[in-house]
Design a protein around this motif. Sequence first.
Motif, PDB file in Angstrom:
ATOM      1  N   MET A  42       0.829  -1.201   0.000  1.00  0.00           N
ATOM      2  CA  MET A  42       0.000   0.000   0.000  1.00  0.00           C
ATOM      3  C   MET A  42       0.865   1.254   0.000  1.00  0.00           C
ATOM      4  O   MET A  42       1.794   1.386   0.803  1.00  0.00           O
ATOM      5  N   LEU A  43       0.540   2.171  -0.904  1.00  0.00           N
ATOM      6  CA  LEU A  43       1.286   3.409  -1.084  1.00  0.00           C
ATOM      7  C   LEU A  43       0.340   4.596  -0.893  1.00  0.00           C
ATOM      8  O   LEU A  43      -0.741   4.637  -1.470  1.00  0.00           O
TER       9      LEU A  43
ATOM     10  N   GLY B 140      -3.591  10.686  -2.851  1.00  0.00           N
ATOM     11  CA  GLY B 140      -4.037   9.406  -3.367  1.00  0.00           C
ATOM     12  C   GLY B 140      -3.530   8.237  -2.552  1.00  0.00           C
ATOM     13  O   GLY B 140      -2.631   8.384  -1.714  1.00  0.00           O
ATOM     14  N   VAL B 141      -4.106   7.070  -2.792  1.00  0.00           N
ATOM     15  CA  VAL B 141      -3.674   5.825  -2.171  1.00  0.00           C
ATOM     16  C   VAL B 141      -3.746   4.732  -3.234  1.00  0.00           C
ATOM     17  O   VAL B 141      -4.654   4.737  -4.070  1.00  0.00           O
TER      18      VAL B 141
ATOM     19  N   ASN C  85      -1.585  -7.748  -7.016  1.00  0.00           N
ATOM     20  CA  ASN C  85      -0.536  -8.754  -7.212  1.00  0.00           C
ATOM     21  C   ASN C  85       0.698  -8.040  -7.748  1.00  0.00           C
ATOM     22  O   ASN C  85       0.793  -6.811  -7.625  1.00  0.00           O
ATOM     23  N   GLU C  86       1.638  -8.768  -8.330  1.00  0.00           N
ATOM     24  CA  GLU C  86       2.890  -8.161  -8.779  1.00  0.00           C
ATOM     25  C   GLU C  86       2.682  -7.162  -9.913  1.00  0.00           C
ATOM     26  O   GLU C  86       3.512  -6.275 -10.111  1.00  0.00           O
ATOM     27  N   LYS C  87       1.618  -7.288 -10.679  1.00  0.00           N
ATOM     28  CA  LYS C  87       1.410  -6.448 -11.852  1.00  0.00           C
ATOM     29  C   LYS C  87       0.282  -5.432 -11.708  1.00  0.00           C
ATOM     30  O   LYS C  87       0.368  -4.322 -12.223  1.00  0.00           O
ATOM     31  N   TRP C  88      -0.788  -5.790 -11.011  1.00  0.00           N
ATOM     32  CA  TRP C  88      -1.979  -4.963 -10.984  1.00  0.00           C
ATOM     33  C   TRP C  88      -2.172  -4.276  -9.631  1.00  0.00           C
ATOM     34  O   TRP C  88      -1.853  -4.828  -8.586  1.00  0.00           O
ATOM     35  N   SER C  89      -2.713  -3.065  -9.688  1.00  0.00           N
ATOM     36  CA  SER C  89      -3.036  -2.317  -8.469  1.00  0.00           C
ATOM     37  C   SER C  89      -4.252  -1.435  -8.733  1.00  0.00           C
ATOM     38  O   SER C  89      -4.573  -1.125  -9.879  1.00  0.00           O
ATOM     39  N   VAL C  90      -4.917  -1.021  -7.647  1.00  0.00           N
ATOM     40  CA  VAL C  90      -6.068  -0.125  -7.741  1.00  0.00           C
ATOM     41  C   VAL C  90      -5.744   1.159  -6.978  1.00  0.00           C
ATOM     42  O   VAL C  90      -4.962   1.166  -6.029  1.00  0.00           O
ATOM     43  N   THR C  91      -6.364   2.267  -7.412  1.00  0.00           N
ATOM     44  CA  THR C  91      -6.071   3.569  -6.823  1.00  0.00           C
ATOM     45  C   THR C  91      -7.358   4.313  -6.482  1.00  0.00           C
ATOM     46  O   THR C  91      -8.411   4.093  -7.089  1.00  0.00           O
TER      47      THR C  91
ATOM     48  N   LYS D 167     -11.508  10.264  -8.042  1.00  0.00           N
ATOM     49  CA  LYS D 167     -11.246   9.277  -9.084  1.00  0.00           C
ATOM     50  C   LYS D 167     -10.878   7.930  -8.477  1.00  0.00           C
ATOM     51  O   LYS D 167     -10.236   7.860  -7.430  1.00  0.00           O
ATOM     52  N   VAL D 168     -11.290   6.875  -9.145  1.00  0.00           N
ATOM     53  CA  VAL D 168     -10.806   5.532  -8.871  1.00  0.00           C
ATOM     54  C   VAL D 168     -10.138   5.034 -10.151  1.00  0.00           C
ATOM     55  O   VAL D 168     -10.485   5.480 -11.254  1.00  0.00           O
TER      56      VAL D 168
END
Length: 236
Positions: free
Chosen positions: A153-154, A187-188, A193-199, A229-230
């Motif tokens: 998590m960023l 943002g967060v 997984n290693e390739k995909w993320s949601v924001t 935004k998502v």
Amino acid sequence: MKIKTIALVAGSLSLGATAAANAGGFVPPVMDSAPIVAEVEAPVGAWQGGYAGLTLGYAFKGDDRVGLTDSASNTFLGDIGEAELKGANAGIRAGYRWQRGNWVFGPEVGIEGGDIKGDTSGTLLGTDLEAEGKVNHMVALRFKTGYTVRPDMLVYGIAGVGRVDMDYELNGIEDSFSKTGYILGLGVEKQINEKWSVTGEYEYANFGKEDLQFGGLDTEATPKYNNLKVGVNFRF
């Protein structure tokens, strides 16, 4: 005789000492050594690299007061109301990130468009007036700086510039312009997984002021709006 006596005494003493040692002599205690605990650093997620993604958003509270001035005399005639820019929007983006420990930072370019618009109406000098403003699209260069609160998590801040293309209309008379402004936000991002993320992101965009002409009337557009935004990112 004496020699035999001495030998017997010496033998008895030797046997006694051996028996004493076996029966209850001093035995050094065995000490257990304390376990050595190695310091383990908290894991840090992998965020560095290029990425591309899509966003869906909703703009709101884009207050743009419409005031009119007579072009010939430069006389202010009054306000006809406030056009609130709002509406759904979608975008594409691409960027690159560097990572130093828990800190992650890098540039991002994107373009957004959709149905962000606002309108208002009023009466001035006995004339009914209707005004509308619409965002055609916005191109942006953002710089994002974040910190990994967990390996996956960023949390980050957003600062950048955007160039908006807009159409305005007053009683059927149109005027258009492009204007550069600033973008700020938070943002967060959560890795799936290693390739995909949601924001999830919040942004505030402000494009300053722009003079517009509608026949013999002038107005000063002040486009600005908030945007929630998502999105989804794919890391290369």
